[in-house]
Design a protein around this motif. Sequence first.
Motif, PDB file in Angstrom:
ATOM      1  N   LYS A   1       0.834  -1.193   0.000  1.00 56.02           N
ATOM      2  CA  LYS A   1       0.000   0.000   0.000  1.00 56.02           C
ATOM      3  C   LYS A   1       0.871   1.246   0.000  1.00 56.02           C
ATOM      4  CE  LYS A   1      -3.546  -2.385   2.735  1.00 56.02           C
ATOM      5  NZ  LYS A   1      -4.348  -2.383   3.988  1.00 56.02           N
ATOM      6  N   GLU A   2       0.370   2.268  -0.651  1.00 56.31           N
ATOM      7  CA  GLU A   2       1.080   3.535  -0.668  1.00 56.31           C
ATOM      8  C   GLU A   2       1.183   4.123   0.730  1.00 56.31           C
ATOM      9  OE1 GLU A   2       0.861   7.912  -2.913  1.00 56.31           O
ATOM     10  OE2 GLU A   2      -0.464   6.273  -3.532  1.00 56.31           O
ATOM     11  N   SER A   3       0.171   3.891   1.545  1.00 56.69           N
ATOM     12  CA  SER A   3       0.130   4.459   2.895  1.00 56.69           C
ATOM     13  C   SER A   3       0.868   3.612   3.930  1.00 56.69           C
ATOM     14  CB  SER A   3      -1.330   4.617   3.338  1.00 56.69           C
ATOM     15  OG  SER A   3      -2.014   3.366   3.288  1.00 56.69           O
ATOM     16  N   ALA A   4       1.379   2.432   3.553  1.00 55.93           N
ATOM     17  CA  ALA A   4       2.017   1.528   4.499  1.00 55.93           C
ATOM     18  C   ALA A   4       3.494   1.876   4.660  1.00 55.93           C
ATOM     19  CB  ALA A   4       1.863   0.080   4.043  1.00 55.93           C
ATOM     20  N   GLU A   5       4.087   1.374   5.750  1.00 53.73           N
ATOM     21  CA  GLU A   5       5.517   1.561   5.985  1.00 53.73           C
ATOM     22  C   GLU A   5       6.329   0.679   5.037  1.00 53.73           C
ATOM     23  OE1 GLU A   5       6.866   3.721   8.020  1.00 53.73           O
ATOM     24  OE2 GLU A   5       4.921   4.444   8.767  1.00 53.73           O
ATOM     25  N   LEU A   6       7.583   1.058   4.830  1.00 51.90           N
ATOM     26  CA  LEU A   6       8.460   0.323   3.925  1.00 51.90           C
ATOM     27  C   LEU A   6       8.626  -1.127   4.363  1.00 51.90           C
ATOM     28  CD1 LEU A   6      10.464   0.128   1.569  1.00 51.90           C
ATOM     29  CD2 LEU A   6      12.223   1.050   3.097  1.00 51.90           C
ATOM     30  N   ASP A   7       8.798  -1.353   5.654  1.00 46.62           N
ATOM     31  CA  ASP A   7       9.003  -2.723   6.147  1.00 46.62           C
ATOM     32  C   ASP A   7       7.791  -3.601   5.861  1.00 46.62           C
ATOM     33  OD1 ASP A   7      11.506  -2.108   7.044  1.00 46.62           O
ATOM     34  OD2 ASP A   7      10.895  -1.700   9.112  1.00 46.62           O
ATOM     35  N   GLU A   8       6.609  -3.036   6.009  1.00 46.80           N
ATOM     36  CA  GLU A   8       5.383  -3.805   5.741  1.00 46.80           C
ATOM     37  C   GLU A   8       5.280  -4.174   4.267  1.00 46.80           C
ATOM     38  OE1 GLU A   8       0.513  -3.234   6.166  1.00 46.80           O
ATOM     39  OE2 GLU A   8       1.893  -1.841   7.169  1.00 46.80           O
ATOM     40  N   ASN A   9       5.572  -3.225   3.407  1.00 48.22           N
ATOM     41  CA  ASN A   9       5.531  -3.501   1.969  1.00 48.22           C
ATOM     42  C   ASN A   9       6.624  -4.487   1.564  1.00 48.22           C
ATOM     43  OD1 ASN A   9       3.338  -1.828   1.502  1.00 48.22           O
ATOM     44  ND2 ASN A   9       4.591  -0.060   0.935  1.00 48.22           N
ATOM     45  N   ALA A  10       7.801  -4.359   2.168  1.00 52.27           N
ATOM     46  CA  ALA A  10       8.899  -5.269   1.853  1.00 52.27           C
ATOM     47  C   ALA A  10       8.559  -6.696   2.264  1.00 52.27           C
ATOM     48  CB  ALA A  10      10.174  -4.802   2.547  1.00 52.27           C
TER      49      ALA A  10
ATOM     50  N   ALA B   1       5.543  -8.066   2.327  1.00 49.79           N
ATOM     51  CA  ALA B   1       4.608  -8.593   1.325  1.00 49.79           C
ATOM     52  C   ALA B   1       5.337  -8.927   0.031  1.00 49.79           C
ATOM     53  CB  ALA B   1       3.503  -7.576   1.066  1.00 49.79           C
ATOM     54  N   LEU B   2       6.294  -8.088  -0.350  1.00 52.57           N
ATOM     55  CA  LEU B   2       7.058  -8.317  -1.580  1.00 52.57           C
ATOM     56  C   LEU B   2       7.948  -9.552  -1.450  1.00 52.57           C
ATOM     57  CD1 LEU B   2       7.468  -7.045  -4.372  1.00 52.57           C
ATOM     58  CD2 LEU B   2       9.342  -5.704  -3.412  1.00 52.57           C
ATOM     59  N   ALA B   3       8.505  -9.765  -0.259  1.00 52.31           N
ATOM     60  CA  ALA B   3       9.342 -10.948  -0.031  1.00 52.31           C
ATOM     61  C   ALA B   3       8.527 -12.227  -0.197  1.00 52.31           C
ATOM     62  CB  ALA B   3       9.952 -10.891   1.369  1.00 52.31           C
ATOM     63  N   GLY B   4       7.300 -12.231   0.305  1.00 50.86           N
ATOM     64  CA  GLY B   4       6.447 -13.401   0.143  1.00 50.86           C
ATOM     65  C   GLY B   4       6.029 -13.615  -1.298  1.00 50.86           C
ATOM     66  N   PHE B   5       5.819 -12.518  -2.024  1.00 51.80           N
ATOM     67  CA  PHE B   5       5.412 -12.599  -3.429  1.00 51.80           C
ATOM     68  C   PHE B   5       6.534 -13.153  -4.304  1.00 51.80           C
ATOM     69  CE2 PHE B   5       5.275 -10.213  -7.558  1.00 51.80           C
ATOM     70  CZ  PHE B   5       4.194 -10.869  -8.110  1.00 51.80           C
ATOM     71  N   LEU B   6       7.746 -12.635  -4.120  1.00 55.98           N
ATOM     72  CA  LEU B   6       8.875 -13.028  -4.967  1.00 55.98           C
ATOM     73  C   LEU B   6       9.657 -14.214  -4.415  1.00 55.98           C
ATOM     74  CD1 LEU B   6      10.316  -9.480  -5.818  1.00 55.98           C
ATOM     75  CD2 LEU B   6       9.027 -10.986  -7.349  1.00 55.98           C
ATOM     76  N   ASN B   7       9.371 -14.586  -3.170  1.00 58.14           N
ATOM     77  CA  ASN B   7      10.124 -15.655  -2.500  1.00 58.14           C
ATOM     78  C   ASN B   7      11.606 -15.282  -2.437  1.00 58.14           C
ATOM     79  OD1 ASN B   7      10.559 -18.076  -1.151  1.00 58.14           O
ATOM     80  ND2 ASN B   7      10.783 -19.269  -3.038  1.00 58.14           N
ATOM     81  N   VAL B   8      11.878 -14.075  -1.925  1.00 54.66           N
ATOM     82  CA  VAL B   8      13.243 -13.600  -1.738  1.00 54.66           C
ATOM     83  C   VAL B   8      13.427 -13.225  -0.271  1.00 54.66           C
ATOM     84  CG1 VAL B   8      13.470 -12.781  -4.109  1.00 54.66           C
ATOM     85  CG2 VAL B   8      12.615 -11.219  -2.343  1.00 54.66           C
ATOM     86  N   SER B   9      14.647 -12.931   0.111  1.00 55.74           N
ATOM     87  CA  SER B   9      14.940 -12.555   1.494  1.00 55.74           C
ATOM     88  C   SER B   9      14.340 -11.185   1.807  1.00 55.74           C
ATOM     89  CB  SER B   9      16.454 -12.525   1.726  1.00 55.74           C
ATOM     90  OG  SER B   9      17.048 -11.485   0.959  1.00 55.74           O
ATOM     91  N   ASP B  10      14.195 -10.891   3.101  1.00 47.67           N
ATOM     92  CA  ASP B  10      13.650  -9.595   3.511  1.00 47.67           C
ATOM     93  C   ASP B  10      14.553  -8.447   3.064  1.00 47.67           C
ATOM     94  OD1 ASP B  10      11.515 -10.873   4.667  1.00 47.67           O
ATOM     95  OD2 ASP B  10      12.344 -10.848   6.707  1.00 47.67           O
ATOM     96  N   ASP B  11      15.861  -8.654   3.122  1.00 45.19           N
ATOM     97  CA  ASP B  11      16.796  -7.601   2.706  1.00 45.19           C
ATOM     98  C   ASP B  11      16.668  -7.309   1.221  1.00 45.19           C
ATOM     99  OD1 ASP B  11      17.732  -7.368   5.268  1.00 45.19           O
ATOM    100  OD2 ASP B  11      19.451  -8.696   4.967  1.00 45.19           O
ATOM    101  N   LYS B  12      16.564  -8.361   0.417  1.00 45.06           N
ATOM    102  CA  LYS B  12      16.401  -8.180  -1.028  1.00 45.06           C
ATOM    103  C   LYS B  12      15.071  -7.491  -1.343  1.00 45.06           C
ATOM    104  CE  LYS B  12      18.503  -9.655  -4.131  1.00 45.06           C
ATOM    105  NZ  LYS B  12      19.519  -9.040  -5.026  1.00 45.06           N
ATOM    106  N   ALA B  13      14.007  -7.884  -0.648  1.00 44.18           N
ATOM    107  CA  ALA B  13      12.696  -7.268  -0.860  1.00 44.18           C
ATOM    108  C   ALA B  13      12.720  -5.798  -0.458  1.00 44.18           C
ATOM    109  CB  ALA B  13      11.637  -8.028  -0.067  1.00 44.18           C
ATOM    110  N   ARG B  14      13.414  -5.499   0.619  1.00 44.47           N
ATOM    111  CA  ARG B  14      13.507  -4.099   1.056  1.00 44.47           C
ATOM    112  C   ARG B  14      14.276  -3.269   0.028  1.00 44.47           C
ATOM    113  NH1 ARG B  14      13.006  -1.428   5.980  1.00 44.47           N
ATOM    114  NH2 ARG B  14      14.188   0.513   6.102  1.00 44.47           N
ATOM    115  N   GLU B  15      15.311  -3.851  -0.550  1.00 42.19           N
ATOM    116  CA  GLU B  15      16.073  -3.162  -1.587  1.00 42.19           C
ATOM    117  C   GLU B  15      15.196  -2.856  -2.796  1.00 42.19           C
ATOM    118  OE1 GLU B  15      19.692  -4.203  -4.743  1.00 42.19           O
ATOM    119  OE2 GLU B  15      19.372  -5.472  -2.992  1.00 42.19           O
TER     120      GLU B  15
END
Length: 234
Positions: free
Chosen positions: A199-208, A210-224
Amino acid sequence: VPFQISNEGASLFSFLSGRGRIGRRFATRFWETESTLGRNRELLIIICKKWHVAKRLLERIRQTTNVPAIEYLFNEEQTPLPDLGGIQKTLGKRTRHRRALMRMLFDYYETDRLIVCMDPGNLDLLEDFAEDRSVTQMLEIQCDFSEEYLIGHAMRVGLAGEQTASETLDRLLPTIRNEMTFESDRIGDAGFEHLKRIKESAELDENAQALAGFLNVSDDKAREIADIDYLFAD
């Protein structure tokens, strides 16, 4: 002449005739083979009403992973696609032969994972791919819609023009906003098994996360990947 009597005839007949009733007596029919992406394949779908936002995220994913990525192939006819014998030429053909098209793209890129973008209005496509025997991962990007964006959207789709009165726009914009909210609600109500949201209104960590689960990557990679200052900019 001696005969070996094993007495399996009755059970063999029952087995084969039973397989025939459900279309599994011999090899898979060609239209059944052509109608699935493949059991071991994974289709990742980014869903967003703001196409430029999804394209930015897709480009970021393309830069940081080796997963082939394609933009709005079912919404934009000019989306770059390889020559697949003509099936990719028009939006009508792509939509009509959606599973065959996706299977050919998997084969073309010689991959078991593929990322595409779709509009939230393409619920029928999302449901069709979700029902396939392959794994379908979905990531919905929920954006905030300013009045300026809604006015621009109304003009792009032909609901308003340069000369449209402000009073008309004031009545029109809530309807457009409600339509976008309705499309997102329908996706949530569809009960997709593998649906994540950023979400646009969500914090970066929260979005990262969700992205980590979607791409099946590490949290650090998703945050990047998610750490893009201009991701939601109009």
